[in-house]
Design an enzyme around this catalytic site. Structure first.
Site, PDB file in Angstrom:
ATOM      1  N   LYS A  75       0.837  -1.211   0.000  1.00 18.50           N
ATOM      2  CA  LYS A  75       0.000   0.000   0.000  1.00 18.50           C
ATOM      3  C   LYS A  75       0.868   1.255   0.000  1.00 18.50           C
ATOM      4  O   LYS A  75       0.588   2.207  -0.708  1.00 18.50           O
ATOM      5  CB  LYS A  75      -0.889   0.029   1.243  1.00 18.50           C
ATOM      6  CG  LYS A  75      -2.172  -0.746   1.091  1.00 18.50           C
ATOM      7  CD  LYS A  75      -3.091  -0.424   2.249  1.00 18.50           C
ATOM      8  CE  LYS A  75      -4.450  -1.015   2.025  1.00 18.50           C
ATOM      9  NZ  LYS A  75      -5.481  -0.366   2.784  1.00 18.50           N
ATOM     10  N   LYS A  87       1.812  -2.526  11.238  1.00 19.05           N
ATOM     11  CA  LYS A  87       0.461  -2.474  11.784  1.00 19.05           C
ATOM     12  C   LYS A  87       0.518  -2.892  13.245  1.00 19.05           C
ATOM     13  O   LYS A  87       1.404  -3.665  13.635  1.00 19.05           O
ATOM     14  CB  LYS A  87      -0.445  -3.469  11.014  1.00 19.05           C
ATOM     15  CG  LYS A  87      -1.910  -3.161  11.084  1.00 19.05           C
ATOM     16  CD  LYS A  87      -2.369  -2.245   9.973  1.00 19.05           C
ATOM     17  CE  LYS A  87      -3.834  -1.934  10.078  1.00 19.05           C
ATOM     18  NZ  LYS A  87      -4.302  -1.116   8.967  1.00 19.05           N
ATOM     19  N   ASP A 122      -7.531   2.901  13.227  1.00 24.80           N
ATOM     20  CA  ASP A 122      -7.974   1.801  12.377  1.00 24.80           C
ATOM     21  C   ASP A 122      -9.273   1.313  13.021  1.00 24.80           C
ATOM     22  O   ASP A 122      -9.811   1.959  13.937  1.00 24.80           O
ATOM     23  CB  ASP A 122      -6.902   0.703  12.340  1.00 24.80           C
ATOM     24  CG  ASP A 122      -7.115  -0.270  11.185  1.00 24.80           C
ATOM     25  OD1 ASP A 122      -6.724   0.052  10.062  1.00 24.80           O
ATOM     26  OD2 ASP A 122      -7.680  -1.365  11.401  1.00 24.80           O
ATOM     27  N   GLY A 187     -22.698   1.092  -0.368  1.00 24.02           N
ATOM     28  CA  GLY A 187     -22.206   1.770   0.827  1.00 24.02           C
ATOM     29  C   GLY A 187     -22.076   3.263   0.631  1.00 24.02           C
ATOM     30  O   GLY A 187     -21.276   3.728  -0.190  1.00 24.02           O
ATOM     31  N   LEU A 188     -22.898   4.014   1.373  1.00 26.18           N
ATOM     32  CA  LEU A 188     -22.855   5.481   1.282  1.00 26.18           C
ATOM     33  C   LEU A 188     -22.352   6.055   2.602  1.00 26.18           C
ATOM     34  O   LEU A 188     -23.009   6.866   3.241  1.00 26.18           O
ATOM     35  CB  LEU A 188     -24.247   6.036   0.954  1.00 26.18           C
ATOM     36  CG  LEU A 188     -24.795   5.686  -0.425  1.00 26.18           C
ATOM     37  CD1 LEU A 188     -26.255   6.092  -0.539  1.00 26.18           C
ATOM     38  CD2 LEU A 188     -23.980   6.352  -1.537  1.00 26.18           C
ATOM     39  N   VAL A 191     -16.835   7.627   2.581  1.00 29.86           N
ATOM     40  CA  VAL A 191     -16.249   7.680   1.240  1.00 29.86           C
ATOM     41  C   VAL A 191     -17.340   7.593   0.165  1.00 29.86           C
ATOM     42  O   VAL A 191     -17.424   8.449  -0.725  1.00 29.86           O
ATOM     43  CB  VAL A 191     -15.219   6.540   1.029  1.00 29.86           C
ATOM     44  CG1 VAL A 191     -14.670   6.562  -0.392  1.00 29.86           C
ATOM     45  CG2 VAL A 191     -14.088   6.642   2.041  1.00 29.86           C
ATOM     46  N   ALA A 250     -18.156  -0.389   0.917  1.00 28.01           N
ATOM     47  CA  ALA A 250     -18.656  -0.806   2.239  1.00 28.01           C
ATOM     48  C   ALA A 250     -17.656  -1.776   2.858  1.00 28.01           C
ATOM     49  O   ALA A 250     -16.712  -1.360   3.521  1.00 28.01           O
ATOM     50  CB  ALA A 250     -20.043  -1.419   2.127  1.00 28.01           C
ATOM     51  N   MET A 251     -17.850  -3.071   2.593  1.00 31.62           N
ATOM     52  CA  MET A 251     -17.006  -4.069   3.279  1.00 31.62           C
ATOM     53  C   MET A 251     -16.157  -4.875   2.283  1.00 31.62           C
ATOM     54  O   MET A 251     -16.338  -4.752   1.071  1.00 31.62           O
ATOM     55  CB  MET A 251     -17.879  -5.006   4.114  1.00 31.62           C
ATOM     56  CG  MET A 251     -18.897  -5.782   3.356  1.00 31.62           C
ATOM     57  SD  MET A 251     -20.338  -4.787   2.902  1.00 31.62           S
ATOM     58  CE  MET A 251     -21.328  -5.994   2.082  1.00 31.62           C
ATOM     59  N   SER A 271     -13.620   1.877  -3.007  1.00 29.47           N
ATOM     60  CA  SER A 271     -12.679   2.134  -1.907  1.00 29.47           C
ATOM     61  C   SER A 271     -12.552   0.969  -0.937  1.00 29.47           C
ATOM     62  O   SER A 271     -11.592   0.928  -0.156  1.00 29.47           O
ATOM     63  CB  SER A 271     -13.123   3.359  -1.107  1.00 29.47           C
ATOM     64  OG  SER A 271     -14.245   3.042  -0.303  1.00 29.47           O
TER      65      SER A 271
HETATM   66  P1  NAD Z   1     -18.052   3.949   6.629  1.00 26.40           P
HETATM   67  O1  NAD Z   1     -18.199   3.042   7.783  1.00 26.40           O
HETATM   68  O2  NAD Z   1     -18.191   5.420   6.840  1.00 26.40           O
HETATM   69  O3  NAD Z   1     -19.095   3.551   5.458  1.00 26.40           O
HETATM   70  C1  NAD Z   1     -19.471   2.249   5.147  1.00 26.40           C
HETATM   71  C2  NAD Z   1     -20.904   2.299   4.677  1.00 26.40           C
HETATM   72  O4  NAD Z   1     -21.263   1.013   4.211  1.00 26.40           O
HETATM   73  C3  NAD Z   1     -21.885   2.671   5.797  1.00 26.40           C
HETATM   74  O5  NAD Z   1     -22.756   3.686   5.362  1.00 26.40           O
HETATM   75  C4  NAD Z   1     -22.622   1.351   6.060  1.00 26.40           C
HETATM   76  O6  NAD Z   1     -23.949   1.558   6.480  1.00 26.40           O
HETATM   77  C5  NAD Z   1     -22.554   0.702   4.695  1.00 26.40           C
HETATM   78  N1  NAD Z   1     -22.749  -0.755   4.721  1.00 26.40           N
HETATM   79  C6  NAD Z   1     -22.328  -1.632   5.656  1.00 26.40           C
HETATM   80  N2  NAD Z   1     -22.717  -2.886   5.332  1.00 26.40           N
HETATM   81  C7  NAD Z   1     -23.397  -2.789   4.167  1.00 26.40           C
HETATM   82  C8  NAD Z   1     -24.047  -3.720   3.323  1.00 26.40           C
HETATM   83  N3  NAD Z   1     -24.102  -5.025   3.620  1.00 26.40           N
HETATM   84  N4  NAD Z   1     -24.620  -3.276   2.190  1.00 26.40           N
HETATM   85  C9  NAD Z   1     -24.589  -1.961   1.880  1.00 26.40           C
HETATM   86  N5  NAD Z   1     -23.992  -1.027   2.638  1.00 26.40           N
HETATM   87  C10 NAD Z   1     -23.402  -1.429   3.768  1.00 26.40           C
HETATM   88  O7  NAD Z   1     -16.634   3.611   5.978  1.00 26.40           O
HETATM   89  P2  NAD Z   1     -15.808   4.486   4.943  1.00 26.40           P
HETATM   90  O8  NAD Z   1     -14.779   5.268   5.678  1.00 26.40           O
HETATM   91  O9  NAD Z   1     -16.708   5.176   3.987  1.00 26.40           O
HETATM   92  O10 NAD Z   1     -14.999   3.343   4.176  1.00 26.40           O
HETATM   93  C11 NAD Z   1     -15.636   2.506   3.233  1.00 26.40           C
HETATM   94  C12 NAD Z   1     -14.670   1.410   2.789  1.00 26.40           C
HETATM   95  O11 NAD Z   1     -13.494   2.006   2.256  1.00 26.40           O
HETATM   96  C13 NAD Z   1     -14.191   0.487   3.917  1.00 26.40           C
HETATM   97  O12 NAD Z   1     -13.978  -0.813   3.398  1.00 26.40           O
HETATM   98  C14 NAD Z   1     -12.878   1.107   4.329  1.00 26.40           C
HETATM   99  O13 NAD Z   1     -12.013   0.143   4.912  1.00 26.40           O
HETATM  100  C15 NAD Z   1     -12.351   1.567   2.985  1.00 26.40           C
HETATM  101  N6  NAD Z   1     -11.376   2.659   3.090  1.00 26.40           N
HETATM  102  C16 NAD Z   1     -11.716   3.827   3.670  1.00 26.40           C
HETATM  103  C17 NAD Z   1     -10.781   4.855   3.769  1.00 26.40           C
HETATM  104  C18 NAD Z   1     -11.109   6.181   4.405  1.00 26.40           C
HETATM  105  O14 NAD Z   1     -10.327   7.115   4.272  1.00 26.40           O
HETATM  106  N7  NAD Z   1     -12.236   6.339   5.063  1.00 26.40           N
HETATM  107  C19 NAD Z   1      -9.479   4.673   3.246  1.00 26.40           C
HETATM  108  C20 NAD Z   1      -9.171   3.446   2.632  1.00 26.40           C
HETATM  109  C21 NAD Z   1     -10.136   2.452   2.569  1.00 26.40           C
END
Ligand code: NAD
Length: 377
Positions: A75, A87, A122, A187-188, A191, A250-251, A271
């Site tokens: 990464k 980590k 994290d 996932g909204l 990000v 999302a996941m 993402s």
């Molecule tokens: P977040 O928790 O703010 O958003 C995740 C969204 O996904 C939530 O709105 C949640 O309700 C939704 N969700 C959960 N389960 C779901 C399902 N089964 N179906 C549909 N929607 C579902 O997280 P985030 O910060 O927006 O990150 C999103 C992804 O990006 C994660 O996998 C995270 O690891 C990855 N990521 C985030 C960042 C960052 O800067 N925030 C950086 C790198 C990677």
């Protein structure tokens, strides 16, 4: 008895083979039990978040720390930042076991590594935890703006996803415009919502899904304000909608044997971390003619900001560095085509090359070679 001890010793060294250093932190007074895993510092000091999770046993915690720190090495190489992979994991339930004293103690362990390890939030840890940690060590990043940090990392992450979608559109459709296409966003959250707003502004049509009703209502209102259209679908329906690009935000493990056969899109760009359930799913996608944008290339924006913070926070510079995701992905797509390999494999090779080149440079002795960039250190 002696033989058993010997065997265990071998087991542990076999387990951590490939890692430079693994540190066990134990403080009965605060209840801290943590493992810091430093995988590879060829590119610079180890960098990686600290996860807090109620692991069932130490083996599970160690395995997670080793796996996640190894992922961080690529990464960091992909994000073109001067850090290596590391980590930490803290064993415990973040809702029940966490105390400010525990994080201050953890920070003392981090400090004892004297700059070999930088960390921040994290899963299971928050910025508040690291505000406590900052009282004991300067080797912390991703802290709030009020404490001299760069703040919310989801802003550059979402910007990076948008650049990644543009590059993918260029490769697949011949031009990088975002509008006039349909996207399926899973996932909204922090990000996904920002990416959705950006796409609507460009006049795109969206299928969206989330488990929280309020974000679905909010994005429908946004469509009225910004343009474009939003169709809400169920969690299981998002894979089979008639869209051009699938945007998982999302996941993890969402690209698997059940979901890939349902996809009708031309590309996947999102993402979410660890989107491929197994490494082999990269090939399954390629065989189906779906272009996969490797997740760790796409979501590098947040990491770029966190690393850049140590030069003194500067949003413009972070955006500039994040923009490089566009060219980086185009190069990966081209290499994958030329070498007839998956895009995931092409991305991995590109990162390995970056590390090998640096290893070669590291053989050259120069006094004080590394820049003194840590404004707090
Ligand atoms: P977040 O928790 O703010 O958003 C995740 C969204 O996904 C939530 O709105 C949640 O309700 C939704 N969700 C959960 N389960 C779901 C399902 N089964 N179906 C549909 N929607 C579902 O997280 P985030 O910060 O927006 O990150 C999103 C992804 O990006 C994660 O996998 C995270 O690891 C990855 N990521 C985030 C960042 C960052 O800067 N925030 C950086 C790198 C990677």
């Amino acid at each position: 008895m002696k033989q058993l001890a010997k065997k265990n010793e071998q087991d542990i060294f076999q387990k951590i083979a490939g890692h430079e250093q693994v540190v066990f932190c134990n403080d009965p007074i605060t209840g801290l039990q943590a493992i810091i895993a430093i995988h590879d510092t060829t590119l610079g000091p180890g960098l990686g978040g600290t996860r807090m999770y109620p692991y069932e046993n130490v083996d599970d915690a160690l395995e997670d720390a080793l796996r996640l720190s190894e992922g961080m090495t690529y990464k960091c190489a992909a994000a073109d930042i001067d850090f290596g992979g590391a980590k930490a994991v803290i064993i415990g339930d973040p809702d029940k076991d966490k105390t400010p004293a525990m994080f201050r103690k953890f920070a003392q362990y981090v400090d004892s590594l004297n700059g070999r390890f930088y960390t921040g939030t994290d899963m299971g840890t928050t910025m508040d935890d690291f505000v406590q940690a900052l009282k004991e060590t300067n080797f912390i990043n991703g802290i709030p703006e009020a404490y001299g940090g760069s703040g919310d990392s989801s802003i550059p992450t979402s910007q990076g996803v948008v650049y990644a979608i543009q590059a993918t559109n260029k490769h697949v459709f011949g031009d990088d415009s975002l509008g006039g296409k349909t996207y399926a966003i899973q996932g909204l959250g922090k990000v996904g919502y920002k990416v959705a707003e950006h796409l609507l502004q460009a006049g795109a049509d969206l299928f969206v899904t989330d488990i929280h009703e309020h974000v679905l209502e909010s994005i429908q209102d946004k469509a009225k304000e910004l343009g474009g259209s939003v169709t809400v679908v169920g969690s299981d329906e998002i894979y089979s909608v008639d869209a051009d690009v699938f945007v998982p935000c999302a996941m993890g493990a969402v690209l698997n044997d059940e979901t890939i056969p349902q996809l009708t899109v031309k590309a996947v760009v999102g993402s979410a971390n660890n989107q491929l359930k197994a490494k082999t799913h990269a090939q399954v996608l390629a065989d189906k003619g779906i272009l996969y944008a490797p997740d760790y290339i796409v979501n590098a924006g947040g990491l770029i900001q966190v690393a850049d913070e140590l030069y003194e926070p500067n949003k413009e510079r972070v955006l500039l560095k994040t923009k490089a995701i566009y060219d980086s992905l185009l190069e990966i797509y081209e290499q994958a085509k030329l070498a007839d390999i998956t895009t995931e494999e092409a991305a991995n090779r590109k990162c390995q090359q970056t590390i090998d080149e640096q290893r070669n440079r590291n053989n050259f002795f120069a006094r004080d070679r590394r820049p003194k960039w840590n404004i707090r250190g």
